[in-house]
Design a protein around this motif. Sequence first.
Motif, PDB file in Angstrom:
ATOM      1  N   ARG A  32       0.828  -1.203   0.000  1.00  0.00           N
ATOM      2  CA  ARG A  32       0.000   0.000   0.000  1.00  0.00           C
ATOM      3  C   ARG A  32       0.864   1.256   0.000  1.00  0.00           C
ATOM      4  NH1 ARG A  32      -5.441   0.899   1.185  1.00  0.00           N
ATOM      5  NH2 ARG A  32      -5.922   3.045   1.785  1.00  0.00           N
ATOM      6  N   ASP A  92      -4.352   3.432  -3.409  1.00  0.00           N
ATOM      7  CA  ASP A  92      -3.766   2.734  -4.540  1.00  0.00           C
ATOM      8  C   ASP A  92      -4.829   2.474  -5.594  1.00  0.00           C
ATOM      9  OD1 ASP A  92      -1.275   2.718  -3.464  1.00  0.00           O
ATOM     10  OD2 ASP A  92      -1.251   0.598  -2.919  1.00  0.00           O
ATOM     11  N   THR A 130      -1.486   4.134  -9.712  1.00  0.00           N
ATOM     12  CA  THR A 130      -0.288   3.937  -8.898  1.00  0.00           C
ATOM     13  C   THR A 130       0.419   2.644  -9.302  1.00  0.00           C
ATOM     14  OG1 THR A 130      -1.664   2.948  -7.148  1.00  0.00           O
ATOM     15  CG2 THR A 130      -1.121   5.277  -6.947  1.00  0.00           C
TER      16      THR A 130
END
Length: 452
Positions: free
Chosen positions: A71, A76, A80
């Motif tokens: 994470r 996320d 990402t």
Amino acid sequence: MVQRLHFASALCPDGWHNDVRITVGEGRITAIDTGAPPSPDDEHHAIGLPGLGNLHSHAFQRGMAGLAERRGTSDDSFWTWREVMYRFLERMGPDELRAIAALAYVEMLETGFTRVGEFHYLHHDPAGTAYADPAEMSAAIAAAADESGIAMTLLPVFYAHGGFGGQAPNEGQRRFLNDLDSFARLRDHAARALGALPDAVLGLAPHSLRAATPEDLRGLEAMAGQNPIHIHIAEQVREVDDCLAWSGARPVEWLLANAPVDARWCLVHATHMMEQETRALAATGAVAGLCPITEANLGDGLFPAEDFARANGRWGVGSDSNVMIDASEELRLYEYGQRLTRRGRNLLAQGPGGSTGAALFGAAFDGGAVSLGGATGLRVGQAADLISLESNHPCLIGRNGDALLDGWIFAAGRAGVDCVWRRGAKVVSGGRHHARDTIVNRYRAVLPGLIA
């Protein structure tokens, strides 16, 4: 050399038959005899199926499986995850790509995929400069296909922009970029790289509406001729919002209104569609390219499967990011996603009493064959691309007909695959690829240098 494979039961185009003898010569099926008692000259197997097409793969991403599961400091998402992917590519060259792709293709074959659609966008060196041979990375993909034995539909990807309306690309995209002229040269060289592969198909792929302008799409459609055209579309909600801001239309809506979408096209993901878009896409004959494992891993959302099925839409499955490669798992998760949202069971079966496994397998087989441009199946004249299932697997014992597909897809999984033939050559025996050790050892040698 002529070989004869005998199956106690096999899934033919008109349904299941018992005592099926398939005669193979020069890699193609030359005869199919049903109700034929086994003879001593036959190679005997219990359950035969045609091989499946994997319509969407980014082979290099097999090497980063599991690396994006930490994470971040903010929420996320796909976006990402994409930054992790860009960083993973920083040191990858042709040798590393070949090693990773070969392992991915071995795993595809071991689970029942016999042809792959390689959505290939890693074209240039780490600095973003074209190689002396602009298709050097495509040649690495072709070499991996040759080594593993998988059938190849190569889809060189056109990528020119970083966002809708021709926005400038970012630094992480430097290895992907071409204009139409340089892309045409790359594709010509890619055709030569495929020259030694039997049954190879060369299509093309505008990466997305973010990466190709309307003018680019028109040039690419003309360049493709009658060959496959694949495109990422409507995978993420942000993508839909950005498309609306740019054009006033949703991605699938815009594409159908502005491009001659037909059976040549595969719209990969098409996750976020309104009901009208879903019906319109189904009516074109294009294939929806669904990647349930990757779509779950990235948090993309769920494709409107029931609505698309009611509209007689055509679909197939792909392994996309290759975070896990398993043909049966793609099919199982496709149905399970619908069950979780609809709170029901057997939602994609074709009517009362219908087998869900048979419906899933049949649709994925058809969609894969159409979208990858390689005719296949248990028919005379087709390449001998076949799967046998392990009849002694606990989840297949005592089953017949479509119940075998239910047992394989929903219970046995990849452990239910026994042998796989590609053009009559047995590349998998006992669930294991004949070159697995060599290919895994090379993968082990290159991967530490990419993730250090």
